[in-house]
Write a protein that holds these residues in place. Structure first.
Motif, PDB file in Angstrom:
ATOM      1  N   GLU B 190       0.880  -1.142   0.137  1.00 51.55           N
ATOM      2  CA  GLU B 190       0.104   0.161  -0.018  1.00 51.55           C
ATOM      3  C   GLU B 190       0.882   1.173  -0.133  1.00 51.55           C
ATOM      4  OE1 GLU B 190      -3.184   0.695   2.582  1.00 51.55           O
ATOM      5  OE2 GLU B 190      -3.923  -1.382   2.329  1.00 51.55           O
ATOM      6  N   THR B 191       1.812   1.157   0.691  1.00 49.82           N
ATOM      7  CA  THR B 191       2.775   2.639   0.803  1.00 49.82           C
ATOM      8  C   THR B 191       3.929   2.369  -0.053  1.00 49.82           C
ATOM      9  OG1 THR B 191       3.941   1.537   2.691  1.00 49.82           O
ATOM     10  CG2 THR B 191       2.056   2.925   3.220  1.00 49.82           C
ATOM     11  N   LYS B 192       4.137   1.206  -0.781  1.00 49.18           N
ATOM     12  CA  LYS B 192       5.207   1.026  -1.471  1.00 49.18           C
ATOM     13  C   LYS B 192       5.182   1.867  -2.382  1.00 49.18           C
ATOM     14  CE  LYS B 192       7.285  -3.301  -1.069  1.00 49.18           C
ATOM     15  NZ  LYS B 192       7.069  -4.808  -1.321  1.00 49.18           N
ATOM     16  N   GLY B 193       6.336   2.577  -2.950  1.00 51.73           N
ATOM     17  CA  GLY B 193       6.505   3.227  -3.962  1.00 51.73           C
ATOM     18  C   GLY B 193       5.751   4.771  -3.804  1.00 51.73           C
ATOM     19  N   ARG B 194       5.253   5.092  -2.802  1.00 49.09           N
ATOM     20  CA  ARG B 194       4.757   6.221  -2.595  1.00 49.09           C
ATOM     21  C   ARG B 194       5.913   7.250  -2.227  1.00 49.09           C
ATOM     22  NH1 ARG B 194      -0.374   8.125   0.267  1.00 49.09           N
ATOM     23  NH2 ARG B 194       0.730   9.875  -0.086  1.00 49.09           N
ATOM     24  N   ARG B 195       5.672   8.347  -2.670  1.00 47.42           N
ATOM     25  CA  ARG B 195       6.633   9.376  -2.148  1.00 47.42           C
ATOM     26  C   ARG B 195       6.599   9.712  -0.764  1.00 47.42           C
ATOM     27  NH1 ARG B 195       9.567  12.362  -6.045  1.00 47.42           N
ATOM     28  NH2 ARG B 195      10.104  14.316  -4.717  1.00 47.42           N
ATOM     29  N   PRO B 196       7.739   9.740   0.181  1.00 42.81           N
ATOM     30  CA  PRO B 196       7.595  10.138   1.264  1.00 42.81           C
ATOM     31  C   PRO B 196       7.245  11.678   1.355  1.00 42.81           C
ATOM     32  CG  PRO B 196       9.646   9.658   0.837  1.00 42.81           C
ATOM     33  CD  PRO B 196       9.155   9.315  -0.382  1.00 42.81           C
ATOM     34  N   GLU B 197       6.436  12.005   2.375  1.00 38.17           N
ATOM     35  CA  GLU B 197       6.026  13.637   2.373  1.00 38.17           C
ATOM     36  C   GLU B 197       6.951  13.953   3.685  1.00 38.17           C
ATOM     37  OE1 GLU B 197       2.252  15.419   2.118  1.00 38.17           O
ATOM     38  OE2 GLU B 197       1.663  13.663   1.075  1.00 38.17           O
ATOM     39  N   ILE B 198       6.996  13.083   4.693  1.00 38.68           N
ATOM     40  CA  ILE B 198       7.691  13.508   5.856  1.00 38.68           C
ATOM     41  C   ILE B 198       8.956  12.687   6.049  1.00 38.68           C
ATOM     42  CG2 ILE B 198       7.258  13.727   8.400  1.00 38.68           C
ATOM     43  CD1 ILE B 198       4.235  13.491   7.744  1.00 38.68           C
TER      44      ILE B 198
END
Lengths: 815, 590
Positions: B190-198
């Motif tokens: 789910e979180t994989k590949g998402r750009r981190p914002e923090i």
């Protein structure tokens, strides 16, 4: 057909599942003799005739066989008991169709499929119908009686309208429709006259159409709502047909019914002519979504309406774009320039896109790989001349055909057509492969189609593992290891589910071994509890960090173990213990006490009784007793301080009680300090002194206390007397402060003079004597005090003082 | 005043999403699912509603269950039949159902859950609003909320991308972190590949730094909290502030322009600022003199409203300031602060001890006295036995014997202890670390291990230079370091740790400090190679306080952020202060 049948099909009870499903045969079903040699034999074959199972029928006589949507074989016995077998002849369960059926015996039974699952309708010896719309969730429904019905109906069928199952039956020339509430006589619109009896009826696969065969050789075809006639046909054969089924394609305008007699097959529809085939062998018809499967001892054929795309392409001298494209491609391979001509022709008409689509579609309906290939090749050829033809339909068709060809292989034996495959969906197809234990093929398909692991490979591996644990001849160790090797950490595989299956097979040890592989400890717990490994469950629950789970296990343990063992278990699990303590604190105080007792935790035990002394007990005696117990516990805990404090409290409590009795007012539950204050405020100074002595109140506190109390009383005289009773242990600044608080400057000044030198400035400032404060500060030569005084100087009145300070400062600096 | 952020400071992530999420969920739950039309506060009194259905939105606490059960049973006695629904927030606990069952009402109520855990109190502040977390975990050793914390972190990472850098210290932190990681693994992808914002997340247990939380607050927001109690981001100003006979509820967040400028200021600057502001405002009002009609129209339609609002806010804060001044500029308060500073610096211990004794003797305030005792204990590694006894005796005499239990609680939490003779540091440590290495035991908060824990505050303070050496006066108008939040006397320990770790990007070189904090095995760094992380996101830091954080800490870190070009975001189980901590530990008669 791969099978080797000794009997004719007509000697067997036959049931074939739709969607290329398996075939069940029950040999010698009608023999009643007890001799084992001629007992009926139940055999299950794949659609290609591969034997899947064979077993001797040892139960009662079977009236009817049928397959459920989950490919389970339902065997309806004469006494209304239905035995359910798996694809591999494994007995699953049985259920009964009720007492009425048991008494009257089963005359006939039908298994039918609706969107809710598979239903079963039974005609009893009393000519009543009993129906269950879903055998998975058995709810029996007895249909209303048909008035005046003396003999069995000549034919009947189940209809499904508006999600409700009905029964249509024919008795002589009359038709009746049974629903849950009533029986109504119905007539067919446009029925030819002269019918005295109906011999056969057939409902289409989708329940939309109905066909009836009459004793005059006349066939009526219409909608199953009985509101509209579609067409009729007179075949002039009066012999009752063996089978009659619909043969139509979804969304097609053509309607046709296939009627089979002993040696003759007739396709009739909305045309004056019928198509006739001769049957060489005893055959059996299986209605499908888009046609009819016909199998006999040696062959298995599929009869269907030619799909539009195929017709367009392969019609003789067809000029349809698809046909031209196919031709063009063939010429192209021959390196002939005709290819270009054909192609131009299509392009000029602007039908290339259509041509490609036709070829792709037609390829889907072909069963022979070489035909599929040539059609696809044509499509691919045509595609080259198109800009922006979306490739996905082509790609998907290639993939689908590959899957279809793989499962149509006779080793697998699932002869699905393209339309059936689309209707069935890949998920169900995978389930069916799993059901046939064709795990490698299923996994290959998943990998080939790149299905997400959770839906695809993992699911199949999990099924495989569940099958694996049922192999009783392999040791626990080996099974567990084999499963772990295959499954590894594949996401979406639930080891606990597999373990649950193992436990279901009675292999507890194996289940525990499998659970070890389960990464989520939370998942292990419920099963461990079920297997009565509560202590293991407890440590797993604690490992999971889910307190709720721990609590669930605790309650389980509490009921399962005797109290002592339960406490011992808790003792080794501090986290569980603290959790349980929390619960007890609110809900089971006595248990809490026992817990502390068992641990010899005297400190907590003491605290427990202290709390009880003011929370649980009302009477003074009770409270004192509770305190006494607490004090004893504290002594045992070697906490002398707490013990002494508790004893003091007991003393105080008794005393307060006495004070209340003697003086009235409220004393109980006041702190020592407040008790003394209350006494002083009430004018009982003597008593107050006594109490202070008894409880060894330190001087400082007593002075603060008296000071505050007397100021509150505004008993300035007494205060002064008190201040002079001896040298104040807290100095005299507090006196000044408290007087000022009560706005009594006069009294404050009295004490200001007695304040010690280091606080004198503060005191003088408090009473507002800035000038004198300045003098003192100057005398002290204290810079901090000087600035403090200066900050209190207000412009107008204290101008002189301010100057004085400035001067003193200047002087000090000079030095 | 009100220092602006550096121009390159990163943008804060948008928390309004969380707010919307929570609101929509609640509305759906209450209106659609349960058809609620009127809301009441759950109080310990009979519900007066005459409705056919009662719906309770409660924390999963046994006390609440008993209350509900008593209502249901009362209705039964009266022969009334109603429908009862209980919505547990953030989750249902088995124990609660169990209580309902034991009280014989389980069949009458239906249960539901509302998995709400993150309430955005401000643009940079999220609160789980779980004040009970502190007592439950740090006193009772109850780990029930750890799951909630992990779920909340999981929600954050699904909304704002993965966190490339994670740091943490403390036992609860470690457990929460591990659970969170496990959740992420389970829902892989789910979180994989998402750009981190923090870019960073820093988790911290409250018991790593009790000292800071025990100090009197002197920045404006903290002071308002200490004085009036900020609840859920809003405060009730009583008549003494509003100078009318009614009290006024004021939302305190970045939307309030006036408040936003003074919230992080040392109190000594606030009044000056406000009066300057008032003058400016007056000047703006005055402009309307000499305006022609058109300008006037413009003024009325565009500026007047803003000015009026500012005026209103200004008067509220001036009122609050006055009220605080009245309470805090008294001699008592200054002496109190002096004592606190002396304790932090570690001189004149005897004098401070007798100050505390006097404090108790005079019955100034039970909570304050307790706080000072704890501060003394922690800074001094426990009280010497003689003081320990005498202070406790005095306290019991002043405030009643039930506080014997309070002391037992404080001792267990390690807040108020007796100096143990003989038990050397190393012996204790080996005991603790043995506990930690054992896997099962690693998950246990052995309530009693804290008994042996020594706070080592003095050594830590020296190591981390928490007491700034000041030459001359500390200029509170132009703060030099985070110590300004305590008048320049003390740099908050928690904030200093965060600063140091962020500087090093790990715990490297802080081994000694970690050891002194008794967290040898409980400090961790987890850095994933993240090339997608923008430099902007790497300057955004989420600080998670388990057990509560104070406004002073928030102010200090906001200051640090401004200095270094970071932006800090805060997630806390609840906003806390010294009084709340002490109340959580106190036993009071029911």
């Amino acid at each position: 057909m791969d099978w080797d049948l000794k009997e004719e099909l007509r000697d067997c009870l036959v049931a074939a599942a739709p969607y290329g499903g398996p075939i069940a045969l029950l040999r010698n079903p009608w023999r009643k003799e007890k001799a084992t040699s001629i007992r009926p034999v139940l055999e299950i074959y794949s659609a290609s005739g591969l034997p899947l199972a064979s077993l001797l029928w040892k139960s009662g006589p079977v009236v009817s066989l049928g397959w459920s949507a989950e490919e389970e074989l339902l065997c309806v016995q004469e006494d209304g008991v239905v035995l359910v077998y798996g694809l591999h002849g494994d007995f699953r369960r049985h259920f009964s169709m009720g007492n009425e059926v048991l008494q009257n015996r089963v005359l006939d039974a039908r298994i039918f499929h609706t969107e809710f699952g598979s239903g079963l309708a039974i005609l009893t010896g009393a000519h009543r119908f009993t129906l269950s719309a879903n055998v998975g969730d058995l709810k029996l429904r007895r249909m209303p009686e048909v008035p005046g019905l003396q003999s069995a109906p000549s034919c009947w069928t189940t209809l499904c309208q508006d999600r409700v199952a009905h029964i249509l039956l024919a008795v002589g020339p009359d038709l009746y429709l049974l629903d849950h509430a009533a029986c109504s006589a119905v007539t067919l619109p446009g029925l030819a006259p002269g019918v005295s009896s109906f011999l056969q009826m057939a409902v289409s696969f989708t329940y939309r159409h109905l066909a009836l065969f009459t004793d005059t050789g006349y066939i009526w075809m219409g909608t199953s709502s009985l509101k509209e006639k579609l067409c009729e046909f007179n075949c002039n054969i009066r012999a009752p047909p063996k089978q009659m089924v619909w043969c139509s394609r979804p969304r097609s305008k053509e309607r046709a019914v296939v009627v089979a007699w002993e040696r003759r097959l007739m396709v009739v529809g909305d045309a004056p002519e019928s198509i006739q085939f001769v049957l060489d062998e005893d055959s059996y018809l299986v209605p499908e979504l888009d046609g009819v499967r016909i199998f006999s001892r040696s062959t298995h054929e599929f009869l269907h309406e030619v799909p539009v795309a195929s017709e367009e392409i392969f019609k003789i001298a067809s000029m349809a774009p698809g046909a031209l494209l196919l031709e063009a491609q063939k010429e192209y391979e021959k390196e002939s320039q005709k290819a270009d001509e054909y192609l131009r022709e299509i392009q000029e008409l602007g039908q290339l896109t259509q041509a490609v689509q036709q070829c792709i579609e037609a390829a889907g309906h072909e069963h022979r790989p070489d035909m599929q290939k040539s059609l696809l090749r044509a499509a691919s050829f045509g595609k080259c001349f198109l800009d922006k033809f979306p490739p996905d339909s082509f790609v998907r068709m290639c993939q689908d055909l590959r899957v279809l060809n793989a499962i149509r292989d006779y080793h697998i034996g699932i002869p699905l057509t393209y339309s059936q495959y689309k209707q069935l969906t890949i998920q169900v197809l995978l389930d069916r492969l799993v059901l046939r234990r064709l795990y490698p093929l299923a996994i290959q398909i998943c990998e080939y189609l790149r299905l997400p692991e959770v839906q695809g490979v993992s699911r199949i591996l999990a099924h495989w593992a569940c099958y694996k644990v049922q192999q009783k001849d392999v040791s626990d160790e080996d099974v567990a290891r084999a499963i772990n090797q295959k499954l590894g950490d594949t996401p979406g595989v639930s080891y606990s589910d597999i373990a649950a299956r193992a436990y279901g097979c009675g292999r507890t040890e194996l289940a525990i071994k499998l659970l070890e592989y389960e990464p989520r400890s939370g998942e292990q717990v419920p099963l461990l509890l079920k297997m009565k490994r509560s202590k293991l469950a407890l440590s797993k629950a604690i490992e999971s960090g889910d307190t709720d789970l721990v609590f669930t296990v605790l309650l389980h343990l509490k009921n399962e173990l005797n109290r002592g063992d339960f406490f011992m278990t808790l003792r080794n699990q501090p986290m569980a213990l603290s959790l349980y303590r929390q619960f007890c604190k609110h809900q089971e105080l006595e248990t809490l006490k026992d817990l502390y007792n068992q641990d010899d935790n005297h400190q907590e035990l003491g605290s427990f009784h202290i709390r009880a002394s003011y929370a649980a007990e009302e009477r003074i005696e009770g409270r004192v007793a509770a305190l006494q117990t607490a004090a004893d516990a504290f002594y045992k805990a070697k906490n002398e301080f707490a013990a002494k404090a508790t004893e003091d409290q007991m003393r105080l409590l008794r005393l307060q009680r006495r004070l209340e009795d003697e003086l009235g007012g409220h004393f109980v539950d006041l702190s020592l300090h407040d008790t003394v204050t209350t006494l002083i405020l009430g004018g009982h100074s003597k008593r107050a002194e006594q109490l202070a002595r008894d409880f060894r109140i330190p001087d400082k506190r007593l002075w603060w206390l008296k000071l505050t109390a007397l100021a509150d009383l505004e008993d300035w005289e007494e205060l002064e007397k008190f201040s002079k009773s001896k040298k104040s242990p807290i100095g005299y600044l507090p006196f000044v402060e408290i007087c000022m608080k009560q706005h009594n400057k006069y009294e404050a000044k009295k004490y200001a003079s007695r304040v010690g030198p280091e606080q004198k400035v503060k005191a003088l400032l408090l009473v507002g004597d800035v000038a004198q404060a300045a003098d003192v500060a100057i005398e002290h030569r204290n810079e901090a005090e000087l600035s403090l005084v200066l900050s209190h100087c207000t412009g107008a009145t204290d101008g002189a003082t301010a100057d004085k300070i400035q001067r003193a400062r200047a002087q000090a600096q000079k030095k | 005043m009100a220092f602006p952020h550096r121009p390159d400071a990163p943008e804060l992530p948008d928390f309004s999403m969380l707010k919307r999420l929570a609101r929509d969920q609640l509305i759906y739950l209450l209106e659609q699912q349960h058809e609620v039309d009127k809301l009441y506060k759950v109080e310990s009194k009979p519900a007066l509603s005459s409705n056919e259905q009662l719906c309770f939105l409660v924390r999963p606490r046994i006390k609440n269950m008993r209350y509900i059960a008593s209502l249901v049973n009362a209705d039964k006695m009266a022969g009334r039949t109603r429908k009862y629904k209980v919505i547990f927030c953030p989750q249902k606990f088995h124990a609660c159902e169990m209580v309902l069952e034991e009280e014989g009402v389980y069949g009458d109520v239906s249960c539901d859950e509302w998995a709400f855990s993150l309430l955005p109190l401000d643009v940079d502040l999220l609160s789980m609003e779980l004040p009970e977390f502190f007592r439950d975990y740090f006193l009772e050793g109850d780990q029930r909320w750890i799951n909630t914390v992990a779920q909340a972190l999981h929600l954050l990472s699904t909304l704002y991308g993965p966190f490339p850098n994670c740091y943490g210290i403390g036992r609860c932190t470690k457990m929460s972190y591990e659970l969170w990681r496990r959740l992420e693994e389970e829902e892989d992808g789910e979180t994989k590949g998402r750009r981190p914002e923090i870019g960073h997340i820093f988790l911290l247990d409250r018991d790593v730094d009790f000292v800071t939380a025990l100090c009197s607050q002197v920045v404006y927001e903290g002071l308002v909290d200490d004085t009036f109690r900020i609840k859920c981001g809003s405060v009730d100003f009583g008549p003494e502030v509003t100078s009318s006979d009614r009290s006024l509820k004021v939302l305190l967040n970045a939307e309030d322009k006036v408040f936003n400028e003074i919230r992080n200021e040392h109190f000594s600057n606030v009044f000056g600022f406000l009066s300057q502001k008032a003058r400016n405002l007056q000047a703006q009002y005055d402009r309307r003199r000499g305006m022609d009609i058109k300008q006037m129209k413009n003024f009325v339609s565009q500026e007047l409203k803003g000015l009026k609002q500012e005026h209103r806010l200004l008067s509220v804060h001036i009122g609050a300031c006055e009220s605080i001044m009245k309470k805090k500029t008294k001699q008592d308060f200054q002496e109190l602060i002096k004592t606190e500073h002396a304790l932090l610096e570690g001189f004149n211990i005897r004098e401070s001890t007798s100050y505390i004794e006097e404090h108790i003797d005079r019955q100034v305030s039970p909570i304050e006295s307790l706080r000072l005792m704890c501060l003394l204990s922690i800074t001094e590694n426990g009280l010497i036995p003689k003081d320990y006894r005498s202070l406790k005796t005095q306290y019991l005499q002043s405030y009643g014997p039930e506080h014997l239990l309070t002391f037992s609680n404080l001792r267990r939490a390690g807040l108020l202890t007796e100096q143990a003779p003989g038990d050397t540091l190393t012996a204790v440590e080996s005991k603790v670390s043995k506990l930690v290495t054992d896997k099962a035991a690693g998950k246990i908060t052995d309530a009693f291990s804290s008994l042996a824990k020594r706070s080592n505050f003095r050594a830590i303070s020296k190591k981390l230079n928490l007491i700034p050496r000041v030459d001359g006066e500390y200029d509170l108008k132009v703060p030099r370091d985070m110590a300004y939040v305590f008048s320049g006397a003390y740099v908050p320990l928690s904030c200093r740790i965060i600063e140091q770790v962020l500087e090093r990007r790990s715990w490297q070189g802080l081994d000694e400090v970690v050891r002194l904090l008794n967290c040898s095995e409980l400090a961790f760094t987890d850095t994933t190679k993240e090339d997608k992380a923008s430099s902007e996101c790497l300057r955004l830091i989420l600080v998670v306080f388990l057990g509560g954080c104070t406004f002073s800490e928030i102010s200090a870190l906001r200051f640090l952020g401004r200095e270094k070009g970071y932006r800090f975001i805060f997630l806390t189980t609840a906003i806390t202060n010294s009084a709340r901590l002490m109340e959580a530990m106190s036993e009071v008669k029911a």
